[in-house]
Write a protein that holds these residues in place. Structure first.
Motif, PDB file in Angstrom:
ATOM      1  N   GLN A 150      -4.181  -7.371  -6.040  1.00 22.79           N
ATOM      2  CA  GLN A 150      -4.405  -8.677  -5.462  1.00 22.79           C
ATOM      3  C   GLN A 150      -4.874  -8.511  -4.031  1.00 22.79           C
ATOM      4  OE1 GLN A 150      -0.345 -10.070  -5.798  1.00 22.79           O
ATOM      5  NE2 GLN A 150       0.043  -9.622  -3.660  1.00 22.79           N
ATOM      6  N   ARG A 151      -5.430  -9.565  -3.466  1.00 20.66           N
ATOM      7  CA  ARG A 151      -5.954  -9.467  -2.120  1.00 20.66           C
ATOM      8  C   ARG A 151      -4.914  -9.807  -1.056  1.00 20.66           C
ATOM      9  NH1 ARG A 151     -11.239  -8.667  -1.353  1.00 20.66           N
ATOM     10  NH2 ARG A 151     -12.591  -8.721  -3.160  1.00 20.66           N
ATOM     11  N   ARG A 152      -3.884 -10.541  -1.422  1.00 24.10           N
ATOM     12  CA  ARG A 152      -2.893 -10.883  -0.418  1.00 24.10           C
ATOM     13  C   ARG A 152      -1.932  -9.716  -0.248  1.00 24.10           C
ATOM     14  NH1 ARG A 152      -1.719 -14.902   2.536  1.00 24.10           N
ATOM     15  NH2 ARG A 152      -3.260 -16.192   1.478  1.00 24.10           N
ATOM     16  N   VAL A 153      -1.773  -9.281   0.998  1.00 20.94           N
ATOM     17  CA  VAL A 153      -0.927  -8.144   1.299  1.00 20.94           C
ATOM     18  C   VAL A 153       0.462  -8.640   1.677  1.00 20.94           C
ATOM     19  CG1 VAL A 153      -0.576  -6.173   2.828  1.00 20.94           C
ATOM     20  CG2 VAL A 153      -2.881  -6.776   2.070  1.00 20.94           C
ATOM     21  N   GLY A 154       1.448  -8.075   1.044  1.00 22.02           N
ATOM     22  CA  GLY A 154       2.818  -8.482   1.326  1.00 22.02           C
ATOM     23  C   GLY A 154       3.730  -7.285   1.483  1.00 22.02           C
ATOM     24  N   GLU A 155       5.018  -7.516   1.307  1.00 17.88           N
ATOM     25  CA  GLU A 155       6.023  -6.481   1.525  1.00 17.88           C
ATOM     26  C   GLU A 155       5.806  -5.273   0.624  1.00 17.88           C
ATOM     27  OE1 GLU A 155       9.190  -4.415   3.011  1.00 17.88           O
ATOM     28  OE2 GLU A 155       8.359  -6.296   3.787  1.00 17.88           O
ATOM     29  N   ALA A 156       5.441  -5.493  -0.634  1.00 15.10           N
ATOM     30  CA  ALA A 156       5.279  -4.370  -1.570  1.00 15.10           C
ATOM     31  C   ALA A 156       4.191  -3.424  -1.110  1.00 15.10           C
ATOM     32  CB  ALA A 156       4.961  -4.912  -2.973  1.00 15.10           C
ATOM     33  N   GLU A 157       3.058  -3.986  -0.673  1.00 19.00           N
ATOM     34  CA  GLU A 157       1.936  -3.141  -0.258  1.00 19.00           C
ATOM     35  C   GLU A 157       2.252  -2.372   1.024  1.00 19.00           C
ATOM     36  OE1 GLU A 157       0.638  -6.198  -2.967  1.00 19.00           O
ATOM     37  OE2 GLU A 157       1.664  -6.360  -1.056  1.00 19.00           O
ATOM     38  N   SER A 197      -9.460  -5.196   3.254  1.00 19.53           N
ATOM     39  CA  SER A 197      -9.727  -6.237   2.267  1.00 19.53           C
ATOM     40  C   SER A 197      -8.602  -7.246   2.108  1.00 19.53           C
ATOM     41  CB  SER A 197      -9.997  -5.599   0.900  1.00 19.53           C
ATOM     42  OG  SER A 197     -11.078  -4.709   0.973  1.00 19.53           O
ATOM     43  N   GLY A 198      -7.395  -6.868   2.498  1.00 18.09           N
ATOM     44  CA  GLY A 198      -6.277  -7.755   2.268  1.00 18.09           C
ATOM     45  C   GLY A 198      -6.057  -8.744   3.391  1.00 18.09           C
ATOM     46  N   THR A 199      -5.348  -9.806   3.085  1.00 15.14           N
ATOM     47  CA  THR A 199      -4.918 -10.772   4.095  1.00 15.14           C
ATOM     48  C   THR A 199      -3.415 -10.947   3.943  1.00 15.14           C
ATOM     49  OG1 THR A 199      -5.317 -12.641   2.594  1.00 15.14           O
ATOM     50  CG2 THR A 199      -7.109 -12.000   4.086  1.00 15.14           C
ATOM     51  N   ALA A 200      -2.737 -11.085   5.039  1.00 15.51           N
ATOM     52  CA  ALA A 200      -1.288 -11.221   5.013  1.00 15.51           C
ATOM     53  C   ALA A 200      -0.875 -12.588   5.517  1.00 15.51           C
ATOM     54  CB  ALA A 200      -0.647 -10.134   5.873  1.00 15.51           C
ATOM     55  N   ALA A 201       0.192 -13.108   4.931  1.00 14.66           N
ATOM     56  CA  ALA A 201       0.673 -14.433   5.321  1.00 14.66           C
ATOM     57  C   ALA A 201       1.320 -14.400   6.700  1.00 14.66           C
ATOM     58  CB  ALA A 201       1.674 -14.942   4.281  1.00 14.66           C
ATOM     59  N   ARG A 202       1.870 -13.252   7.088  1.00 10.92           N
ATOM     60  CA  ARG A 202       2.598 -13.159   8.353  1.00 10.92           C
ATOM     61  C   ARG A 202       1.967 -12.131   9.276  1.00 10.92           C
ATOM     62  NH1 ARG A 202       8.862 -12.877   6.144  1.00 10.92           N
ATOM     63  NH2 ARG A 202       8.891 -14.917   5.090  1.00 10.92           N
ATOM     64  N   ARG A 203       1.995 -12.421  10.568  1.00  7.74           N
ATOM     65  CA  ARG A 203       1.482 -11.474  11.546  1.00  7.74           C
ATOM     66  C   ARG A 203       2.297 -10.188  11.528  1.00  7.74           C
ATOM     67  NH1 ARG A 203      -1.444 -11.385  16.392  1.00  7.74           N
ATOM     68  NH2 ARG A 203      -1.565  -9.186  16.980  1.00  7.74           N
ATOM     69  N   SER A 204       3.593 -10.295  11.309  1.00  7.94           N
ATOM     70  CA  SER A 204       4.434  -9.097  11.292  1.00  7.94           C
ATOM     71  C   SER A 204       4.017  -8.152  10.173  1.00  7.94           C
ATOM     72  CB  SER A 204       5.906  -9.493  11.133  1.00  7.94           C
ATOM     73  OG  SER A 204       6.105 -10.208   9.921  1.00  7.94           O
ATOM     74  N   LEU A 209       1.191  -3.157   8.598  1.00  8.97           N
ATOM     75  CA  LEU A 209       0.140  -2.495   7.819  1.00  8.97           C
ATOM     76  C   LEU A 209      -0.755  -1.664   8.730  1.00  8.97           C
ATOM     77  CD1 LEU A 209      -1.200  -2.000   5.125  1.00  8.97           C
ATOM     78  CD2 LEU A 209      -2.535  -4.095   5.456  1.00  8.97           C
ATOM     79  N   HIS A 210      -1.116  -2.220   9.890  1.00 12.65           N
ATOM     80  CA  HIS A 210      -1.896  -1.450  10.851  1.00 12.65           C
ATOM     81  C   HIS A 210      -1.141  -0.189  11.274  1.00 12.65           C
ATOM     82  CE1 HIS A 210      -4.695  -4.875  11.532  1.00 12.65           C
ATOM     83  NE2 HIS A 210      -5.512  -3.931  11.952  1.00 12.65           N
ATOM     84  N   SER A 211       0.123  -0.363  11.610  1.00 15.98           N
ATOM     85  CA  SER A 211       0.917   0.765  12.056  1.00 15.98           C
ATOM     86  C   SER A 211       1.051   1.804  10.950  1.00 15.98           C
ATOM     87  CB  SER A 211       2.305   0.280  12.495  1.00 15.98           C
ATOM     88  OG  SER A 211       3.110   1.366  12.892  1.00 15.98           O
ATOM     89  N   GLY A 212       1.316   1.335   9.726  1.00 16.15           N
ATOM     90  CA  GLY A 212       1.475   2.267   8.608  1.00 16.15           C
ATOM     91  C   GLY A 212       0.200   3.028   8.303  1.00 16.15           C
ATOM     92  N   ALA A 213      -0.924   2.321   8.314  1.00 11.81           N
ATOM     93  CA  ALA A 213      -2.205   2.988   8.042  1.00 11.81           C
ATOM     94  C   ALA A 213      -2.526   4.004   9.135  1.00 11.81           C
ATOM     95  CB  ALA A 213      -3.317   1.946   7.933  1.00 11.81           C
ATOM     96  N   GLY A 214      -2.254   3.635  10.392  1.00  8.78           N
ATOM     97  CA  GLY A 214      -2.503   4.562  11.486  1.00  8.78           C
ATOM     98  C   GLY A 214      -1.617   5.791  11.417  1.00  8.78           C
ATOM     99  N   GLU A 215      -0.340   5.590  11.093  1.00  6.39           N
ATOM    100  CA  GLU A 215       0.566   6.728  10.958  1.00  6.39           C
ATOM    101  C   GLU A 215       0.155   7.611   9.781  1.00  6.39           C
ATOM    102  OE1 GLU A 215       2.793   7.842  12.876  1.00  6.39           O
ATOM    103  OE2 GLU A 215       3.036   6.195  14.291  1.00  6.39           O
ATOM    104  N   LEU A 216      -0.346   6.986   8.718  1.00  7.21           N
ATOM    105  CA  LEU A 216      -0.820   7.752   7.576  1.00  7.21           C
ATOM    106  C   LEU A 216      -2.034   8.592   7.964  1.00  7.21           C
ATOM    107  CD1 LEU A 216      -0.293   8.320   4.607  1.00  7.21           C
ATOM    108  CD2 LEU A 216      -1.681   6.319   4.020  1.00  7.21           C
ATOM    109  N   ALA A 217      -2.932   8.009   8.765  1.00  5.16           N
ATOM    110  CA  ALA A 217      -4.094   8.762   9.244  1.00  5.16           C
ATOM    111  C   ALA A 217      -3.663   9.964  10.078  1.00  5.16           C
ATOM    112  CB  ALA A 217      -5.008   7.848  10.064  1.00  5.16           C
ATOM    113  N   ILE A 218      -2.645   9.784  10.915  1.00  2.00           N
ATOM    114  CA  ILE A 218      -2.153  10.897  11.723  1.00  2.00           C
ATOM    115  C   ILE A 218      -1.522  11.967  10.834  1.00  2.00           C
ATOM    116  CG2 ILE A 218      -0.442  11.583  13.454  1.00  2.00           C
ATOM    117  CD1 ILE A 218      -0.936   8.894  14.825  1.00  2.00           C
TER     118      ILE A 218
END
Length: 455
Positions: A150-157, A197-204, A209-218
């Motif tokens: 799905q396109r909406r990003v939530g806690e599971a993703e 591609s995803g959109t999240a309902a909450r800014r948090s 997601l940004h932090s997780g993706a960045g840490e994954l890149a590192i």
């Protein structure tokens, strides 16, 4: 259907004139230095611009090109508007990302350009549907993390991204980077597919997601670093730094600079190592983590040692010990679990080694091996490899051979090009001294098959 075929940038080609692509790239690099930028421009990059593959330069290159051609606009240089290239309209009133806090983004490379290249790879690999099957390592029995298509990003993703980071770190602590890097790249692409591609309902949720993706890149960058794929590591660290800048995440930025400094030291770019460590310290200062500041001071010390700056190195080591002595706190990042007294001793040993003080280096490396938690198998092998080399250079060849045997005992569990290279350096030092020392001959004989297999 609209054609996506690249349209050659003839305007930019005319600006090059009679100069070769390599000569023009050199002019770009000189202009960058004039304004405090650092770009990894080469003939290939110029060719990509002229062919139309790069339709709009990143912000660093934009500043350089506009400096080279005063009064020109990006359109005059043959580039497309940024909002049309990014695939989404610019937000009203949105400002361009701020310039870097340091001219150094990632040693030897250009953060924004490499980030754009990776971004295109992530986007063309698919969107959230790809992420649904990709966020898992499948290493050592680890099952993939299943995500809803799905396109909406939530806690599971977001949790799946964070879980992938932890899996990689755990496996790296046990086995080293050589066998993990390629497989770990897949969840990284999936994480950025979610981010793009995803959109999240909450800014948090978006922030996580940004932090997780960045840490994954590192984390993936570290696997590349540990396995000797330095250009790949540089690109991944660059992507993490770009993600930190977009998200305004100072903790992620400090982590990216920390690893960039380490990479620069390992690839002989000592001055850039210092600059990256200093930038990391600026990012980390408001975060309240003394341990993070200690590690970044140690990165700076390593860079200064590489420059032969003994006084500067000692000052940075002093700051590191002072900050470390303040103890752990709740502000310490999760990724710093490896940074204990053993690592402090190891990094100091490497400083003295770089300065040629082998006996002092060996003393600290001994402490590191005695203090190290045996669960960190890769680091245990790393510390012993450092100790082997320091002992060999200090003339303590029998003890060096004994420690070298201990490293060889671990090589069936740990696959790290970095460790193998360190051990090979010790072998080079010990080989001329093997004649009258049975212990050394025994170690060299045992190491020989590893050497033939590329160790």
């Amino acid at each position: 259907m609209v054609s996506t075929r690249a349209v050659p940038n003839l305007a930019f080609r005319r600006l090059r004139g009679q100069r070769s692509a390599g000569e023009f790239a050199a002019a770009v690099r000189r202009s960058a230095r004039e304004i405090g930028e650092q770009v990894a421009c080469d003939a290939r990059y110029i060719g990509r611009v002229e062919s139309g593959e790069i339709r709009c330069p990143n912000y660093a290159y934009e500043r350089v090109f506009l400096h080279m051609f005063p009064g020109a606009t990006l359109a005059d240089l043959g580039f497309s508007p940024r909002e049309t290239v990014r695939g989404r309209a610019a937000r009203p009133g949105a400002a361009a990302p701020p310039p870097p806090t340091s001219p150094l983004l990632v040693p030897g490379g250009d953060t924004d350009e490499e980030s754009d290249v990776l971004r295109r790879v992530f986007m063309t690999s698919g969107t959230t549907a790809v992420a649904a099957t990709s966020l898992g390592l499948g290493i050592g029995g680890t099952s993939a993390v299943s995500l809803p298509a799905q396109r909406r990003v939530g806690e599971a993703e977001v949790s799946a991204v964070e879980k992938a980071v932890r899996q990689i770190r755990l496996l790296d602590d046990r086995h080293g980077g050589d066998g993990l890097y390629r497989r770990a790249s897949r969840p990284l692409r999936a994480a950025y597919a979610l981010l793009d591609s995803g959109t999240a309902a909450r800014r948090s949720t978006t922030d996580r997601l940004h932090s997780g993706a960045g840490e994954l890149a590192i984390s993936v960058g570290w696997l590349a670093h540990d396995s000797g794929r330095f250009e790949d590591a540089r690109s991944h660290y660059a992507e993490a730094l770009a993600t930190a800048r977009v998200a305004g995440d100072a903790a992620l930025e400090a982590h990216a600079f920390c690893n960039a400094s380490f990479l620069a030291r390992d690839t002989g770019r000592a001055r850039e190592s210092v600059r990256a460590a200093e930038a990391g310290q600026r990012a980390a200062k408001p975060l309240g983590s003394s341990r993070l500041l200690a590690l970044l001071a140690l990165r700076e010390a390593g860079g200064r040692a590489g420059l032969g700056d003994r006084t500067g190195c000692e000052r940075a080591l002093g700051r590191a010990h002072t900050a470390f002595g303040r103890g752990p706190s709740g502000a310490d990042p999760e990724w710093m679990t490896f940074f204990r007294e053993a690592e402090l001793e190891m990094l100091e040993a490497q400083c003295w080694s770089a300065l040629g003080d082998w006996s002092r280096a060996a003393r600290h490396a001994r402490r590191a091996t005695r203090l190290q938690d045996p669960h960190f198998t890769r680091n245990l092998a790393l510390y012993r490899a450092e100790l082997t080399t320091d002992l060999a250079r200090a003339g303590l060849v029998e003890e060096a051979a004994e420690t070298g045997h201990q490293v060889l005992d671990l090589l069936d569990q740990v696959h790290s090009s970095r460790i193998r290279t360190m051990l090979a350096d010790a072998v080079t030092v010990l080989t001329p001294r093997a004649g009258g020392t049975p212990e050394v001959r025994s170690f060299l004989d045992r190491h020989a098959p590893f050497s033939l297999s590329g160790v």
